[in-house]
Design a protein around this motif. Structure first.
Motif, mmCIF file in Angstrom:
data_model
loop_
_atom_site.group_PDB
_atom_site.id
_atom_site.type_symbol
_atom_site.label_atom_id
_atom_site.label_comp_id
_atom_site.label_asym_id
_atom_site.label_seq_id
_atom_site.Cartn_x
_atom_site.Cartn_y
_atom_site.Cartn_z
ATOM 1 N N GLU A 61 11.703 -18.673 -19.870
ATOM 2 C CA GLU A 61 10.869 -16.846 -20.185
ATOM 3 C C GLU A 61 10.620 -17.508 -21.337
ATOM 4 O O GLU A 61 10.975 -17.822 -22.056
ATOM 5 C CB GLU A 61 12.757 -16.307 -21.050
ATOM 6 C CG GLU A 61 13.630 -15.961 -19.524
ATOM 7 C CD GLU A 61 14.559 -14.602 -20.720
ATOM 8 O OE1 GLU A 61 14.209 -14.204 -21.646
ATOM 9 O OE2 GLU A 61 15.649 -14.108 -20.187
ATOM 10 N N ARG B 98 10.021 -19.869 -12.611
ATOM 11 C CA ARG B 98 9.522 -18.852 -13.183
ATOM 12 C C ARG B 98 11.240 -17.962 -12.972
ATOM 13 O O ARG B 98 11.165 -17.490 -14.172
ATOM 14 C CB ARG B 98 8.513 -18.229 -11.879
ATOM 15 C CG ARG B 98 8.849 -16.817 -12.118
ATOM 16 C CD ARG B 98 7.876 -15.944 -11.482
ATOM 17 N NE ARG B 98 8.238 -16.106 -10.024
ATOM 18 C CZ ARG B 98 7.851 -16.157 -8.886
ATOM 19 N NH1 ARG B 98 6.427 -17.197 -8.344
ATOM 20 N NH2 ARG B 98 8.522 -16.590 -7.927
ATOM 21 N N ASP B 99 12.344 -18.756 -12.742
ATOM 22 C CA ASP B 99 13.861 -16.880 -12.939
ATOM 23 C C ASP B 99 13.927 -17.495 -13.980
ATOM 24 O O ASP B 99 14.706 -16.713 -14.417
ATOM 25 C CB ASP B 99 14.046 -17.211 -11.477
ATOM 26 C CG ASP B 99 13.617 -16.614 -10.528
ATOM 27 O OD1 ASP B 99 12.309 -16.339 -10.113
ATOM 28 O OD2 ASP B 99 14.037 -17.345 -9.592
ATOM 29 N N THR B 100 13.858 -19.103 -14.415
ATOM 30 C CA THR B 100 15.181 -19.158 -15.237
ATOM 31 C C THR B 100 14.039 -19.130 -16.560
ATOM 32 O O THR B 100 15.141 -19.253 -17.366
ATOM 33 C CB THR B 100 15.886 -20.739 -15.506
ATOM 34 O OG1 THR B 100 14.835 -21.153 -14.590
ATOM 35 C CG2 THR B 100 16.431 -20.147 -13.778
ATOM 36 N N CYS C 116 15.142 -24.401 -6.897
ATOM 37 C CA CYS C 116 15.632 -23.691 -8.021
ATOM 38 C C CYS C 116 15.714 -24.834 -8.980
ATOM 39 O O CYS C 116 15.632 -23.715 -10.190
ATOM 40 C CB CYS C 116 17.335 -24.310 -7.291
ATOM 41 S SG CYS C 116 18.569 -24.082 -8.860
ATOM 42 N N GLY D 148 12.417 -21.245 -8.309
ATOM 43 C CA GLY D 148 13.347 -20.746 -9.720
ATOM 44 C C GLY D 148 12.789 -21.002 -11.150
ATOM 45 O O GLY D 148 14.035 -20.889 -12.125
#
Length: 89
Positions: free
Chosen positions: A62, A58-60, A35, A56
């Motif tokens: 940009e 990579r997911d959060t 995360c 996480g």
């Protein structure tokens, strides 16, 4: 450089937040991060997160694009694979 650097051994949540808020860039070259909260804290304080594109992170985060449309310019930079060259580029 006595006025530019300070060492401290210990942990304190308020101090960790002050350090993050006072940085220009937060580098998180994590190999594994399910995360991750530090990149979120950095974005909240206006500190640019530079992260390895894993989990996480990579997911959060940009990737920044100064030409993004509708105000979508990104939040930092993610790099992959995890190498010194990619981290510094």
């Amino acid at each position: 450089f006595k006025d530019k650097f300070r060492g401290w051994v210990g942990f304190s949540v308020p101090v960790s937040h002050r350090i993050t808020a006072g940085c220009d860039i937060l580098l998180m070259p994590s190999r594994f991060e399910p995360c991750g909260l530090n990149q979120l804290y950095a974005m909240q304080y206006g500190t640019v997160p530079v992260v390895h594109a894993t989990g996480g992170l990579r997911d959060t985060v940009e990737n920044f694009n100064p030409f993004g449309e509708n105000g979508e310019q990104g939040t930092g930079w993610a790099f992959a694979p995890l190498t010194t060259e990619n981290m510094l580029w």
